[in-house]
Design a protein around this motif. Structure first.
Motif, PDB file in Angstrom:
ATOM      1  N   GLU A 196     -16.844 -73.255 -18.366  1.00 55.74           N
ATOM      2  CA  GLU A 196     -17.717 -74.408 -18.136  1.00 55.74           C
ATOM      3  C   GLU A 196     -19.170 -74.040 -17.862  1.00 55.74           C
ATOM      4  OE1 GLU A 196     -16.658 -77.523 -18.441  1.00 55.74           O
ATOM      5  OE2 GLU A 196     -14.568 -76.959 -18.739  1.00 55.74           O
ATOM      6  N   CYS A 197     -19.406 -72.823 -17.385  1.00 55.15           N
ATOM      7  CA  CYS A 197     -20.736 -72.451 -16.878  1.00 55.15           C
ATOM      8  C   CYS A 197     -21.245 -71.172 -17.530  1.00 55.15           C
ATOM      9  CB  CYS A 197     -20.669 -72.197 -15.373  1.00 55.15           C
ATOM     10  SG  CYS A 197     -19.906 -73.500 -14.410  1.00 55.15           S
ATOM     11  N   HIS A 198     -22.547 -71.011 -17.479  1.00 54.94           N
ATOM     12  CA  HIS A 198     -23.197 -69.763 -17.864  1.00 54.94           C
ATOM     13  C   HIS A 198     -23.394 -68.968 -16.570  1.00 54.94           C
ATOM     14  CE1 HIS A 198     -23.768 -71.203 -21.929  1.00 54.94           C
ATOM     15  NE2 HIS A 198     -24.358 -72.288 -21.461  1.00 54.94           N
ATOM     16  N   ILE A 199     -22.346 -68.274 -16.167  1.00 56.21           N
ATOM     17  CA  ILE A 199     -22.314 -67.592 -14.870  1.00 56.21           C
ATOM     18  C   ILE A 199     -23.457 -66.585 -14.721  1.00 56.21           C
ATOM     19  CG2 ILE A 199     -20.940 -66.081 -13.365  1.00 56.21           C
ATOM     20  CD1 ILE A 199     -19.743 -68.846 -13.543  1.00 56.21           C
ATOM     21  N   SER A 200     -23.728 -65.807 -15.752  1.00 55.04           N
ATOM     22  CA  SER A 200     -24.772 -64.779 -15.625  1.00 55.04           C
ATOM     23  C   SER A 200     -26.139 -65.411 -15.373  1.00 55.04           C
ATOM     24  CB  SER A 200     -24.807 -63.882 -16.862  1.00 55.04           C
ATOM     25  OG  SER A 200     -25.083 -64.635 -18.015  1.00 55.04           O
ATOM     26  N   LYS A 201     -26.446 -66.517 -16.020  1.00 57.88           N
ATOM     27  CA  LYS A 201     -27.732 -67.201 -15.776  1.00 57.88           C
ATOM     28  C   LYS A 201     -27.784 -67.763 -14.359  1.00 57.88           C
ATOM     29  CE  LYS A 201     -28.416 -68.401 -20.614  1.00 57.88           C
ATOM     30  NZ  LYS A 201     -28.470 -69.486 -21.588  1.00 57.88           N
ATOM     31  N   MET A 202     -26.644 -68.281 -13.900  1.00 58.63           N
ATOM     32  CA  MET A 202     -26.592 -68.810 -12.529  1.00 58.63           C
ATOM     33  C   MET A 202     -26.845 -67.697 -11.517  1.00 58.63           C
ATOM     34  SD  MET A 202     -23.375 -71.414 -12.985  1.00 58.63           S
ATOM     35  CE  MET A 202     -23.187 -71.663 -11.232  1.00 58.63           C
ATOM     36  N   GLU A 203     -26.229 -66.533 -11.749  1.00 59.29           N
ATOM     37  CA  GLU A 203     -26.429 -65.407 -10.839  1.00 59.29           C
ATOM     38  C   GLU A 203     -27.875 -64.940 -10.841  1.00 59.29           C
ATOM     39  OE1 GLU A 203     -23.473 -62.636 -12.235  1.00 59.29           O
ATOM     40  OE2 GLU A 203     -21.920 -63.476 -10.927  1.00 59.29           O
ATOM     41  N   GLU A 204     -28.494 -64.873 -12.023  1.00 60.62           N
ATOM     42  CA  GLU A 204     -29.900 -64.462 -12.128  1.00 60.62           C
ATOM     43  C   GLU A 204     -30.811 -65.388 -11.333  1.00 60.62           C
ATOM     44  OE1 GLU A 204     -31.074 -64.376 -16.240  1.00 60.62           O
ATOM     45  OE2 GLU A 204     -29.476 -62.965 -16.773  1.00 60.62           O
TER      46      GLU A 204
ATOM     47  N   ASN B 216     -29.886 -67.416  -8.815  1.00 64.74           N
ATOM     48  CA  ASN B 216     -29.349 -67.728  -7.482  1.00 64.74           C
ATOM     49  C   ASN B 216     -28.874 -69.181  -7.369  1.00 64.74           C
ATOM     50  OD1 ASN B 216     -28.560 -66.914  -4.904  1.00 64.74           O
ATOM     51  ND2 ASN B 216     -30.483 -67.637  -3.991  1.00 64.74           N
ATOM     52  N   VAL B 217     -28.185 -69.655  -8.394  1.00 66.65           N
ATOM     53  CA  VAL B 217     -27.599 -70.997  -8.405  1.00 66.65           C
ATOM     54  C   VAL B 217     -26.138 -70.851  -7.993  1.00 66.65           C
ATOM     55  CG1 VAL B 217     -26.952 -72.952  -9.874  1.00 66.65           C
ATOM     56  CG2 VAL B 217     -29.186 -71.856 -10.151  1.00 66.65           C
ATOM     57  N   HIS B 218     -25.750 -71.538  -6.936  1.00 63.03           N
ATOM     58  CA  HIS B 218     -24.400 -71.413  -6.390  1.00 63.03           C
ATOM     59  C   HIS B 218     -23.370 -72.104  -7.275  1.00 63.03           C
ATOM     60  CE1 HIS B 218     -25.983 -69.702  -2.750  1.00 63.03           C
ATOM     61  NE2 HIS B 218     -26.789 -70.738  -2.588  1.00 63.03           N
ATOM     62  N   LEU B 219     -22.154 -71.590  -7.262  1.00 64.15           N
ATOM     63  CA  LEU B 219     -21.002 -72.212  -7.912  1.00 64.15           C
ATOM     64  C   LEU B 219     -20.056 -72.678  -6.821  1.00 64.15           C
ATOM     65  CD1 LEU B 219     -19.328 -72.842 -10.485  1.00 64.15           C
ATOM     66  CD2 LEU B 219     -18.333 -70.550 -10.232  1.00 64.15           C
ATOM     67  N   VAL B 220     -19.685 -73.950  -6.863  1.00 63.59           N
ATOM     68  CA  VAL B 220     -18.842 -74.538  -5.829  1.00 63.59           C
ATOM     69  C   VAL B 220     -17.754 -75.364  -6.511  1.00 63.59           C
ATOM     70  CG1 VAL B 220     -18.864 -75.893  -3.695  1.00 63.59           C
ATOM     71  CG2 VAL B 220     -20.952 -74.779  -4.443  1.00 63.59           C
ATOM     72  N   ARG B 221     -16.553 -75.349  -5.953  1.00 66.39           N
ATOM     73  CA  ARG B 221     -15.435 -76.144  -6.485  1.00 66.39           C
ATOM     74  C   ARG B 221     -15.156 -77.309  -5.538  1.00 66.39           C
ATOM     75  NH1 ARG B 221     -11.697 -74.935 -10.253  1.00 66.39           N
ATOM     76  NH2 ARG B 221     -12.130 -72.681 -10.166  1.00 66.39           N
ATOM     77  N   ARG B 222     -15.003 -78.508  -6.108  1.00 72.64           N
ATOM     78  CA  ARG B 222     -14.637 -79.666  -5.292  1.00 72.64           C
ATOM     79  C   ARG B 222     -13.125 -79.863  -5.361  1.00 72.64           C
ATOM     80  NH1 ARG B 222     -17.433 -81.741  -9.550  1.00 72.64           N
ATOM     81  NH2 ARG B 222     -16.126 -82.787 -11.074  1.00 72.64           N
ATOM     82  N   HIS B 223     -12.601 -80.674  -4.464  1.00 74.50           N
ATOM     83  CA  HIS B 223     -11.156 -80.861  -4.386  1.00 74.50           C
ATOM     84  C   HIS B 223     -10.647 -82.001  -5.259  1.00 74.50           C
ATOM     85  CE1 HIS B 223     -11.319 -84.264  -1.403  1.00 74.50           C
ATOM     86  NE2 HIS B 223     -12.517 -83.746  -1.246  1.00 74.50           N
TER      87      HIS B 223
ATOM     88  N   ARG C 181     -29.273 -74.669 -19.201  1.00 78.70           N
ATOM     89  CA  ARG C 181     -29.236 -73.277 -18.761  1.00 78.70           C
ATOM     90  C   ARG C 181     -27.899 -72.898 -18.130  1.00 78.70           C
ATOM     91  NH1 ARG C 181     -34.260 -74.422 -16.896  1.00 78.70           N
ATOM     92  NH2 ARG C 181     -33.715 -74.395 -14.694  1.00 78.70           N
ATOM     93  N   TYR C 182     -27.318 -73.815 -17.347  1.00 77.68           N
ATOM     94  CA  TYR C 182     -26.168 -73.446 -16.518  1.00 77.68           C
ATOM     95  C   TYR C 182     -24.834 -74.032 -16.963  1.00 77.68           C
ATOM     96  CZ  TYR C 182     -30.134 -72.258 -13.567  1.00 77.68           C
ATOM     97  OH  TYR C 182     -31.315 -71.748 -13.097  1.00 77.68           O
TER      98      TYR C 182
END
Length: 183
Positions: free
Chosen positions: A57-65, A67-74, A162-163
């Motif tokens: 679902e996400c572009h994890i490497s761009k998020m890490e670059e 500093n965009v957090h990844l969070v899971r909802r319930h 981007r993300y």
């Protein structure tokens, strides 16, 4: 309008971890027996549904670059980018008082007070002039229900590209337009 007293809580934190943990706590406590509207904003993050694969679902490497957090909802629902340019609302209530249409009506009335004529579109979106401004996710248990969603105010629309990595079929079902053009 609902025929019950609605408790309104507003978060003072922009941490997606604090806000989602607070939402989870409220949902799992007896306090949810009183209908509650929880309002909050997050710093830059991507929130995914409980069953989503973040690498899909996400572009994890761009998020890490960035500093965009990844969070899971319930709850379920799709991946969403959030920042301080959008507001998040959460309705928490006993299941016997839960009414998605009334919840949407409260949000529509609040937007109308600012001259924004939003319409409910599909089963969980709100639009203005055909453009998506809000998406929602839902969860019900034996005795309680939650309806939460975002309202795009001044979101960094470039961050959506981007993300997030939307599924190609989702883009095709929207007439080939990119996600950015929908909001």
């Amino acid at each position: 309008m609902p025929n019950f007293s609605l408790r309104i809580l507003k978060s003072t934190s922009n941490s997606p971890f604090v806000n989602l943990a607070t939402e989870y706590f409220l949902f799992n406590q007896k306090a949810v027996m009183q209908p509650t509207l929880y309002l909050w904003r997050n710093s830059s993050c991507v929130v995914i549904g409980k069953n989503q694969n973040p690498w899909k679902e996400c572009h994890i490497s761009k998020m890490e670059e960035d500093n965009v957090h990844l969070v899971r909802r319930h709850s379920g629902g799709g991946a969403v980018y959030q920042d301080e340019g959008n507001s998040i609302y959460t309705f928490l209530m006993p299941k016997d008082r839960y009414n998605k249409d009334k919840n949407f009506g409260i949000i529509q009335k609040a937007l109308q007070e600012y001259g924004i004529g939003a319409e409910v579109s599909g089963r969980n979106d709100m639009t203005v002039n055909g453009r998506k401004i809000s998406g929602s996710a839902f969860k019900e248990t034996r005795d309680r229900a939650i309806h939460h969603g975002t309202i795009l105010l001044d979101l960094d629309l470039g961050a959506l590209q981007r993300y997030l990595n939307p599924h190609k079929l989702k883009l095709q079902s929207k007439g080939g337009d990119s996600v950015v053009s929908r909001v």
